[in-house]
Write a protein that holds these residues in place. Structure first.
Motif, PDB file in Angstrom:
ATOM      1  N   ARG A 119       0.823  -1.210   0.000  1.00  0.00           N
ATOM      2  CA  ARG A 119       0.000   0.000   0.000  1.00  0.00           C
ATOM      3  C   ARG A 119       0.857   1.260   0.000  1.00  0.00           C
ATOM      4  O   ARG A 119       0.427   2.311  -0.497  1.00  0.00           O
ATOM      5  CB  ARG A 119      -0.918   0.000   1.224  1.00  0.00           C
ATOM      6  N   ALA A 120       2.063   1.162   0.520  1.00  0.00           N
ATOM      7  CA  ALA A 120       2.975   2.303   0.543  1.00  0.00           C
ATOM      8  C   ALA A 120       3.692   2.483  -0.796  1.00  0.00           C
ATOM      9  O   ALA A 120       4.473   3.424  -0.940  1.00  0.00           O
ATOM     10  CB  ALA A 120       3.989   2.138   1.664  1.00  0.00           C
ATOM     11  N   GLY A 121       3.437   1.587  -1.758  1.00  0.00           N
ATOM     12  CA  GLY A 121       4.009   1.739  -3.086  1.00  0.00           C
ATOM     13  C   GLY A 121       5.138   0.807  -3.435  1.00  0.00           C
ATOM     14  O   GLY A 121       5.677   0.865  -4.537  1.00  0.00           O
ATOM     15  N   TRP A 122       5.538  -0.061  -2.498  1.00  0.00           N
ATOM     16  CA  TRP A 122       6.608  -1.000  -2.803  1.00  0.00           C
ATOM     17  C   TRP A 122       6.132  -2.004  -3.851  1.00  0.00           C
ATOM     18  O   TRP A 122       4.971  -2.431  -3.826  1.00  0.00           O
ATOM     19  CB  TRP A 122       7.034  -1.745  -1.552  1.00  0.00           C
ATOM     20  N   PRO A 123       6.995  -2.417  -4.772  1.00  0.00           N
ATOM     21  CA  PRO A 123       6.585  -3.412  -5.776  1.00  0.00           C
ATOM     22  C   PRO A 123       6.539  -4.810  -5.178  1.00  0.00           C
ATOM     23  O   PRO A 123       7.302  -5.131  -4.257  1.00  0.00           O
ATOM     24  CB  PRO A 123       7.689  -3.310  -6.840  1.00  0.00           C
TER      25      PRO A 123
END
Length: 238
Positions: A119-123
């Motif tokens: 959710r924080a944008g990590w792949p």
């Protein structure tokens, strides 16, 4: 209650079929795919979006590495405090992985941390669930591996801080991990995760075939056991 039990049993049968039928007929040195944990297959049925490939949505700048390190530690400590650890017997009987349960076992901590980082944008390719064996007790255990640059970090409910994988291998033997190429696949080693950094085909073969002893693995790569080890110097469990 009987109907609920029948539904759960049917879900387990479907998950077992998924585990068997979605695996390739053979594996190469680079991939070494294995059957994923049954609980993971059940988890993907309950949380399908968590098992889909997700791109990198993070903002990259000169401060990003330090920020990501702090983010990993913050999420690791927050989840470790937020979830109450289950008692040993209850944990062994619980095969349902949950995101943010009131109380849970090691796998619940791992999938919750992965959920927050996604959710924080990590792949998804940088966030791999991993099954390990604790050297001291011989117990099977689940952690989350997070790749940042050329480093691989371990988020563990048994540790208040995030440590690098090469340090964690003093405590753990890797059994199997998610593949960075496809979240629903699992591999026997981190070969698929790190093979891009390896050199020749002969080096890849030596990497894939090194023994359980970390000393012998390091020797195969010309690394002295007392020297600082790179994250790719890992154990391989048969």
């Amino acid at each position: 209650m009987q109907a609920e039990a029948m539904i759960r049993q049917a879900a387990r049968m479907l998950a077992t079929m998924y585990c068997v039928c979605t695996q390739p007929a053979h594996s190469t040195i680079e991939t070494l795919e294995v059957v994923p944990p049954l609980s993971f297959a059940l988890f993907c049925i309950q949380y399908p979006e968590e098992c889909e490939e997700q791109p990198d949505r993070r903002i990259t700048n000169f401060q990003s590495r330090g920020q990501r390190w702090r983010e990993l530690n913050q999420i690791n400590s927050t989840v470790n405090v937020a979830i109450v650890p289950k008692k040993q017997v209850a944990s062994q009987l619980d095969h349902d992985w949950q995101i943010f349960p009131f109380d849970g076992n090691c796998s619940d901590y791992a999938v919750t941390k992965r959920h927050l980082l996604l959710r924080a944008g990590w792949p998804s390719s940088s966030l791999l669930l991993a099954e390990v064996i604790i050297r001291a007790s011989g117990e099977h255990h689940f952690v989350l591996l997070a790749r940042e640059g050329r480093s691989v970090f371990v988020l563990d409910n048994l540790s208040t801080i995030v440590i690098e994988l090469n340090e964690a291998l003093d405590k753990y033997v890797l059994v199997r991990t998610e593949s960075d190429r496809a979240p629903r696949l699992w591999v026997r080693t981190l070969a698929a995760f790190l093979v891009a950094r390896l050199g020749s085909r002969s080096q890849r073969a030596a990497f894939a075939g090194c023994a359980l002893s970390r000393r012998r693995c390091l020797a195969a790569w010309g690394q002295a056991p007392t020297q600082s080890r790179p994250p790719q110097a890992i154990n391989i469990s048969k």
